[in-house]
Design a protein around this motif. Sequence first.
Motif, mmCIF file in Angstrom:
data_model
loop_
_atom_site.group_PDB
_atom_site.id
_atom_site.type_symbol
_atom_site.label_atom_id
_atom_site.label_comp_id
_atom_site.label_asym_id
_atom_site.label_seq_id
_atom_site.Cartn_x
_atom_site.Cartn_y
_atom_site.Cartn_z
ATOM 1 N N LEU A 67 0.810 -1.218 0.000
ATOM 2 C CA LEU A 67 0.000 0.000 0.000
ATOM 3 C C LEU A 67 0.843 1.269 0.000
ATOM 4 C CD1 LEU A 67 -2.858 -1.052 2.461
ATOM 5 C CD2 LEU A 67 -3.116 -0.444 0.045
ATOM 6 N N GLU A 68 2.116 1.141 0.323
ATOM 7 C CA GLU A 68 2.996 2.301 0.314
ATOM 8 C C GLU A 68 3.399 2.694 -1.106
ATOM 9 O OE1 GLU A 68 6.307 1.323 2.765
ATOM 10 O OE2 GLU A 68 5.113 1.126 4.608
ATOM 11 N N ARG A 69 3.040 1.823 -2.066
ATOM 12 C CA ARG A 69 3.410 2.088 -3.446
ATOM 13 C C ARG A 69 2.151 2.205 -4.300
ATOM 14 N NH1 ARG A 69 8.333 -2.119 -4.436
ATOM 15 N NH2 ARG A 69 8.639 -0.800 -6.283
ATOM 16 N N GLU A 70 2.335 2.688 -5.513
ATOM 17 C CA GLU A 70 1.201 2.934 -6.398
ATOM 18 C C GLU A 70 0.681 1.624 -6.979
ATOM 19 O OE1 GLU A 70 0.185 5.759 -10.294
ATOM 20 O OE2 GLU A 70 2.249 5.173 -9.859
ATOM 21 N N GLY A 71 -0.639 1.604 -7.251
ATOM 22 C CA GLY A 71 -1.197 0.492 -8.004
ATOM 23 C C GLY A 71 -2.132 -0.393 -7.213
ATOM 24 N N SER A 72 -2.766 -1.315 -7.938
ATOM 25 C CA SER A 72 -3.734 -2.239 -7.347
ATOM 26 C C SER A 72 -3.014 -3.437 -6.727
ATOM 27 C CB SER A 72 -4.715 -2.716 -8.418
ATOM 28 O OG SER A 72 -4.006 -3.318 -9.496
ATOM 29 N N ILE A 73 -3.692 -4.071 -5.762
ATOM 30 C CA ILE A 73 -3.105 -5.186 -5.012
ATOM 31 C C ILE A 73 -4.088 -6.344 -5.031
ATOM 32 C CG2 ILE A 73 -2.203 -5.963 -2.781
ATOM 33 C CD1 ILE A 73 -1.794 -2.888 -2.185
ATOM 34 N N GLY A 74 -3.617 -7.520 -5.416
ATOM 35 C CA GLY A 74 -4.452 -8.708 -5.397
ATOM 36 C C GLY A 74 -3.866 -9.759 -4.469
ATOM 37 N N VAL A 75 -4.643 -10.143 -3.460
ATOM 38 C CA VAL A 75 -4.259 -11.235 -2.571
ATOM 39 C C VAL A 75 -4.939 -12.489 -3.106
ATOM 40 C CG1 VAL A 75 -4.356 -12.151 -0.227
ATOM 41 C CG2 VAL A 75 -4.038 -9.688 -0.607
ATOM 42 N N ILE A 76 -4.145 -13.454 -3.591
ATOM 43 C CA ILE A 76 -4.695 -14.637 -4.242
ATOM 44 C C ILE A 76 -4.261 -15.880 -3.477
ATOM 45 C CG2 ILE A 76 -4.938 -15.875 -6.419
ATOM 46 C CD1 ILE A 76 -4.022 -13.401 -7.890
ATOM 47 N N GLY B 150 -7.707 -14.115 -16.047
ATOM 48 C CA GLY B 150 -8.074 -12.931 -16.805
ATOM 49 C C GLY B 150 -7.885 -11.626 -16.066
ATOM 50 N N LEU B 151 -7.703 -11.672 -14.742
ATOM 51 C CA LEU B 151 -7.538 -10.453 -13.954
ATOM 52 C C LEU B 151 -6.063 -10.075 -13.892
ATOM 53 C CD1 LEU B 151 -9.972 -11.294 -10.996
ATOM 54 C CD2 LEU B 151 -10.483 -10.178 -13.176
ATOM 55 N N GLU B 152 -5.783 -8.839 -13.481
ATOM 56 C CA GLU B 152 -4.402 -8.402 -13.325
ATOM 57 C C GLU B 152 -4.321 -7.347 -12.235
ATOM 58 O OE1 GLU B 152 -4.354 -5.066 -16.920
ATOM 59 O OE2 GLU B 152 -3.329 -6.976 -17.210
ATOM 60 N N TYR B 153 -3.204 -7.349 -11.531
ATOM 61 C CA TYR B 153 -2.961 -6.413 -10.439
ATOM 62 C C TYR B 153 -1.503 -5.976 -10.497
ATOM 63 C CZ TYR B 153 -7.272 -8.502 -8.778
ATOM 64 O OH TYR B 153 -8.568 -8.962 -8.693
ATOM 65 N N ASP B 154 -1.248 -4.718 -10.095
ATOM 66 C CA ASP B 154 0.140 -4.260 -10.053
ATOM 67 C C ASP B 154 0.963 -5.120 -9.106
ATOM 68 O OD1 ASP B 154 0.674 -1.656 -11.605
ATOM 69 O OD2 ASP B 154 -1.292 -1.343 -10.739
ATOM 70 N N TYR C 145 0.051 -21.543 -12.328
ATOM 71 C CA TYR C 145 0.579 -20.783 -13.464
ATOM 72 C C TYR C 145 -0.276 -19.542 -13.712
ATOM 73 C CZ TYR C 145 2.170 -19.852 -18.266
ATOM 74 O OH TYR C 145 2.658 -19.265 -19.403
ATOM 75 N N VAL C 146 -1.585 -19.699 -13.606
ATOM 76 C CA VAL C 146 -2.491 -18.561 -13.762
ATOM 77 C C VAL C 146 -2.236 -17.523 -12.674
ATOM 78 C CG1 VAL C 146 -4.906 -17.830 -13.688
ATOM 79 C CG2 VAL C 146 -4.286 -19.931 -14.893
ATOM 80 N N VAL C 147 -2.158 -17.983 -11.427
ATOM 81 C CA VAL C 147 -2.012 -17.068 -10.286
ATOM 82 C C VAL C 147 -0.720 -16.258 -10.403
ATOM 83 C CG1 VAL C 147 -1.647 -16.970 -7.788
ATOM 84 C CG2 VAL C 147 -3.429 -18.452 -8.739
ATOM 85 N N LEU C 148 0.369 -16.908 -10.711
ATOM 86 C CA LEU C 148 1.656 -16.216 -10.764
ATOM 87 C C LEU C 148 1.679 -15.141 -11.844
ATOM 88 C CD1 LEU C 148 4.165 -19.183 -10.324
ATOM 89 C CD2 LEU C 148 3.216 -17.671 -8.568
ATOM 90 N N THR C 149 0.957 -15.349 -12.920
ATOM 91 C CA THR C 149 1.023 -14.429 -14.058
ATOM 92 C C THR C 149 -0.042 -13.335 -14.004
ATOM 93 O OG1 THR C 149 -0.291 -16.031 -15.333
ATOM 94 C CG2 THR C 149 2.106 -16.098 -15.604
ATOM 95 N N ARG C 150 -0.634 -13.123 -12.831
ATOM 96 C CA ARG C 150 -1.561 -12.000 -12.672
ATOM 97 C C ARG C 150 -0.826 -10.716 -12.312
ATOM 98 N NH1 ARG C 150 -4.388 -13.283 -15.896
ATOM 99 N NH2 ARG C 150 -2.809 -14.880 -16.223
ATOM 100 N N ALA C 151 0.463 -10.808 -11.994
ATOM 101 C CA ALA C 151 1.217 -9.655 -11.499
ATOM 102 C C ALA C 151 1.702 -8.794 -12.652
ATOM 103 C CB ALA C 151 2.398 -10.135 -10.671
ATOM 104 N N VAL C 152 1.414 -7.510 -12.592
ATOM 105 C CA VAL C 152 1.829 -6.561 -13.620
ATOM 106 C C VAL C 152 3.189 -5.947 -13.300
ATOM 107 C CG1 VAL C 152 1.247 -4.361 -14.708
ATOM 108 C CG2 VAL C 152 -0.527 -6.052 -14.293
ATOM 109 N N SER C 153 3.492 -5.764 -12.009
ATOM 110 C CA SER C 153 4.760 -5.134 -11.631
ATOM 111 C C SER C 153 5.524 -5.926 -10.579
ATOM 112 C CB SER C 153 4.517 -3.708 -11.109
ATOM 113 O OG SER C 153 3.900 -2.910 -12.089
ATOM 114 N N ARG C 154 4.815 -6.372 -9.534
ATOM 115 C CA ARG C 154 5.508 -7.003 -8.410
ATOM 116 C C ARG C 154 4.766 -8.271 -7.986
ATOM 117 N NH1 ARG C 154 4.884 -1.718 -7.811
ATOM 118 N NH2 ARG C 154 3.083 -1.944 -6.421
#
Length: 655
Positions: free
Chosen positions: A558-567, A606-610, A632-641
Amino acid sequence: MRDLDEERAYAGHCRGALRRMVAGARENVAVGEHTWGDRYTAERLGYYLKTLARDIGEEGDNPPFFGVICYGPDAGEHTGQTYYLGRRHISDAIGRPPMVIDWRAPVSAAFYQASAAAPRGIGTRRRFGWSANVLTSFEDEHLRNGAPSGASDLVRREIERARVGPMRDIVATIQPEQDTLVRTDLDVSVCIQGAPGTGKTAVGLHRAAYLLYAHRSRLRRNGVLVLGPNQAFLHYISAVLPTLGEVDVEQTTIERLLDREVRATDDPAAAAVKHDVRMADVLRDVVYGRIGQPEQAVVVADESYKWRVNQHEFAAMVAETRADATTYLTGRERVIARIVAALQRQAEARGQNCNGVWLRRMARAVTPYVETVWPLLKADEVLASLLSDPRAATALTPQERAAIAWPRPRKAKTARWTAADAVLFDELGALLERGPTYGHVIVDEAQDLSPMQCRAIARRSDHNSITVLGDLAQGTTPWAAPDWRSQLTHLGKPTAEIVALSTGYRVPATVVELANRLLPSLRVEVPPTTSFRSDGELRITQVHDLAAGCVTAVRLALEREGSIGVIAADHRLPALTDALKAAGVEVTAADGDGRVAAVPATLAKGLEYDHVIAIEPTEIITAEPRGLHRLYVVLTRAVSRLDILHHEDVPPELR
């Protein structure tokens, strides 16, 4: 070319022209309500004007243009011309050249396809940088000097920009291989095997917008259908088409398309049988097995006369109609019509006046005869009969018949139908009578469709084209496709072209390299992903308490920009959500619009999060038969981190 201040001034002129277009469209709606004409013409005019006003008004505060192309001295009809490109056409007056050209127009293709090696007559291509809808910069590529232009910094920054809220359009960053697919002609069906982050979903949606632009009159009759894997995914992509100027597109899931109330659940064995393609033959045999042989002649009293169709004539009519390859109920009506026509010939030979009243009376009179041979059927009654006693399903093994059999016979009115029954209902419905079709169908995550679901989609694009999107490596259902050619055959397009996209624009290199380690274990033939991006962060951390570790990771994110997905695995997620809420973190569901989303692994596709925080990979793997594909799906939802938190040992594929 203009300098930055001049470009800003031009953007202001374009916005002013767009406001006048909106005002003019709304004024035309008001004036059009009082236009003289027949009812049909008035309704069509009103619909067109209101649609135009709505579509133009949807533009909002989006940048009026994202690029400009300037042609050189030897570009034919475009010599010396300059064209600004945007999400929609903008004009300041009728009869004058447009201020901005729609990105879907033929001339716009050069913006995406031109290169230093093949400039296509373009001298300079300019891309614009925007921040909060304020023009901040531009970047020029001089294509005619023959020097490689390299990757655009503005394109790279746009691709790497933080993701918050619904999916965005990619009109400013479409790559040449994507543009080729977007502009594929309406009559061509195409299958796009897209690795994570390659933009296959965006390509599919932009193709829908392009086809509606290029073939609007043809597609207006039947419409365009977009099928997604779940409601969370549809919510995520919901904003793309409106920003491209298209709102009259039906977006739904296969479950909602089939439209059956689900009140029970099949065990895995029964569901697997019901989704098997052999059920199509079973249902056809059951339906057409109800047709019998006439055992008597048709005799109809008509005042002092009796008209007659002999038994062998009746049998010939039934046999000929059955061979016509039509739907069951249409065939029944044709048998009735043929008998009535035979009676009519007899009556007219005697001087009878066979008007409409007489023909309807004869049809009522012969219907009981036809009912004994070609009975009226209802889909729910046929399916209830089959599941009560599946002995007629000779295409199945005894074990498979036992798997789908109800514990005790039921009538249709008391049956509790399952999700798998919905595909059987759809198949039966198509056997009985023809349903509606669409001008174009776009199917995302198509690798997860069963053969019977594919057949349901194929029926809705019977004589039209289809765009198939998916990734075999992300197949997570029990009936996930082993290859695209067999899946395309079930979808009714066995010869469709298969195109592979392997350059990931969304997923950073560090995440791609980790996910690629899983590919050998997934046993599918897909090329490994190559990332367009060199950025990204990856951390794999062992923690004693998963909930506490999750809270800490979310607070840092939360200290950084972007959306966060807990999967996490579905059973693990409620405890993690409770821990986050107890720590004062505001959490939304997968289809919510908050900063932090708690996402079950089964809904992540199909979803994505920073920033993705993946919890306990081993649990994700062991939670379902195709758990490695799910990881494999879960790991590839990350856009930045990507943060991976684990208490148990990390799966060997990730070590």
